[in-house]
Design a protein around this motif. Structure first.
Motif, short mmCIF file in Angstrom:
data_model
loop_
_atom_site.label_atom_id
_atom_site.label_comp_id
_atom_site.label_asym_id
_atom_site.label_seq_id
_atom_site.Cartn_x
_atom_site.Cartn_y
_atom_site.Cartn_z
N SER A 1 0.84 -1.20 0.00
CA SER A 1 0.00 0.00 0.00
C SER A 1 0.88 1.25 0.00
N PRO A 2 0.45 2.31 -0.70
CA PRO A 2 1.22 3.56 -0.70
C PRO A 2 0.95 4.37 0.56
N ASP A 3 1.28 3.80 1.71
CA ASP A 3 0.93 4.41 2.99
C ASP A 3 1.57 5.78 3.19
N ARG A 4 2.82 5.90 2.75
CA ARG A 4 3.51 7.18 2.91
C ARG A 4 2.90 8.25 2.01
N VAL A 5 2.56 7.87 0.78
CA VAL A 5 1.93 8.82 -0.13
C VAL A 5 0.57 9.24 0.41
N ASP A 6 -0.19 8.30 0.94
CA ASP A 6 -1.49 8.64 1.52
C ASP A 6 -1.34 9.68 2.61
N ALA A 7 -0.37 9.48 3.49
CA ALA A 7 -0.16 10.45 4.56
C ALA A 7 0.26 11.80 4.00
N LEU A 8 1.10 11.78 2.97
CA LEU A 8 1.50 13.03 2.31
C LEU A 8 0.29 13.76 1.75
N VAL A 9 -0.59 13.02 1.09
CA VAL A 9 -1.78 13.63 0.49
C VAL A 9 -2.68 14.22 1.57
N TRP A 10 -2.85 13.50 2.69
CA TRP A 10 -3.67 14.04 3.78
C TRP A 10 -3.07 15.32 4.33
#
Length: 449
Positions: free
Chosen positions: A409-418
């Motif tokens: 999962s792109p967990d780091r990207v998700d957090a960046l987007v949030w």
């Protein structure tokens, strides 16, 4: 034991070799443990001939980069080099991997021949007068002033301030007849690695390798697991085969775009948030908890990614880390994605501390749809990375207009987007996320920045 005997042993099949070794005396067996050039090393791990300035080893995980680096330093000290820089990604890496690690410098010597290691001074001292000092790539200015004739740089592609650290090292490599550098790294297409490969940093000898080159020294279960999970993926090509990969067609981010806006410093920021994308489960195979710290400068309307603190661990562990970052950066809020955990996500944070401001966000559209407006801000030069965040940037460049093409999962990207969505709410369509701000009593107001 003579070198010729060791060479003959090294060329035998493992079962025959082990049978012969079992018949040797303890003293002879111990001698083999430290006979790198004639018995232990594969040909590609031996110091290459030629008039090179930089030996660049780009290989997959488990290839033997650390052992090769440690043995190279040992060999060069014996050959007359006297002032050595040992540079790791962090101070802990330099200490725990390059010096004290199972394949580090101390491990390649018999106990009575080891150099004196003084951790408080970051220093190794050999009986012949050679001295090595450890440095890290988060504090490039450590390298201002000292001078060297030799350097070993480990995991350079992951360095936070790669170019700045490399430049300071280059200014200090001014002793001896022929200063040399060994770079051992898993490759990423960062600017500095590409420059070294191109030969613009000096004469370079390149050694490439894959994880499987060292399969005889790796656990069979490890090889089975990583091949099953990563073989054929881009991450596998980079981390296992040691390939430098180009950009994916239709990627929302490219390495070039990220590199162009990279900075080391920034003006004081008006708002800072800690964004968390919690993993669904907490097992060995679970995705990481994405944790990103970012801020915005209101006058310029530019954002800065300050830290990627993503991690594996329990809900309580990610909550503690998020709150520590909240304090450290004097953040205004913790932004948390609650699609999977619901109210339990906020409750996990409150179990650590009540007096923080929490903003809950819930996705209503796909990850790549939410990421597209954030990627456009990068193209406009409005988002800057303060240093390098290799794992985050790898995920970013694998997010395409059709979805995520990386492993897991792109967990780091998700957090960046949030984080960016909270800092720039107008950039994200109302249908992409739903927000809920939790006003908790006794909120601590962040100090003025």
């Amino acid at each position: 034991m003579t070198a010729s005997v060791a060479e003959r042993l090294a060329g035998l099949p493992r079962d025959q070799r082990n049978a012969i070794i079992d018949q040797l005396s303890p003293e002879e067996q111990e001698a083999l443990l430290y006979d790198w050039r004639d018995f232990l090393a594969r040909p590609e791990q031996i110091t290459p001939d030629g008039d090179w300035d930089i030996w660049l080893i780009m290989s997959g995980r488990g290839w033997g980069k650390t052992r090769t680096g440690a043995e190279w330093v040992k060999e060069q000290v014996a050959a007359g080099y006297r002032r050595i820089a040992l540079i790791g990604e962090t101070a802990a890496d330099a200490r725990d991997v390059m010096v004290e690690g199972v394949s580090g410098i101390l491990s390649v010597y018999p106990e009575d021949e080891r150099p004196l290691y003084e951790p408080s001074k970051r220093r190794l001292t050999w009986k012949n007068g050679a001295v090595a000092t450890t440095f890290n790539a988060t504090e490039p200015d450590q390298l201002r002033g000292p001078q060297f004739d030799l350097a070993w740089c480990d995991e350079l592609a992951k360095w936070r301030y790669a170019r700045e650290t490399w430049d300071q090292l280059s200014f200090g490599l001014r002793l001896g007849a022929h200063p040399r550098v060994l770079v051992t790294t898993t490759p990423r297409p960062v600017e500095l690695v590409k420059a070294i490969v191109a030969g613009t940093e000096g004469k370079v000898h390149i050694t490439r390798g894959a994880t499987m080159d060292n399969r005889s020294n790796l656990a069979a279960k490890f090889l089975e697991r990583i091949q099953l999970r990563y073989e054929g993926t881009r991450l596998g090509r980079q981390e296992l085969r040691g390939e430098i990969l180009g950009d994916i067609p239709n990627a929302l981010w490219t390495y070039g775009t990220i590199e162009t806006s990279r900075v080391r410093q920034h003006d004081p920021l008006n708002r800072i948030v800690v964004a968390v994308d919690p993993a669904v489960s907490n097992t060995e195979d679970s995705d990481e908890h994405g944790i990103i710290v970012a801020g915005v400068h209101h006058r310029t309307q530019e954002a800065y990614v300050l830290e990627d603190a993503s991690m594996s661990g329990s809900p309580l562990e990610w909550a503690r880390r998020a709150i520590n970052l909240y304090d450290q950066h004097q953040a205004d809020a913790i932004v948390i994605e609650v699609n999977q955990g619901g109210d339990m996500v906020a409750q996990t944070l409150r179990s650590v501390r009540n007096n923080i401001r929490i903003k809950e966000v819930r996705a209503t559209r796909g990850k790549h749809v939410r990421a597209e407006p954030i990627a456009s801000m990068y193209e406009q030069g409005r988002v800057h990375h303060v240093g390098s965040f290799p794992a985050l940037e790898t995920q970013m460049t694998q997010m395409t207009t059709f979805g995520y093409e990386g492993a897991g999962s792109p967990d780091r990207v998700d957090a960046l987007v949030w984080a960016m969505s909270d800092l720039f709410p107008a950039m994200v369509g109302k249908t992409a996320i739903q927000r809920k701000t939790m006003s908790i009593p006794t909120i601590v107001t962040p100090m003025a920045r």
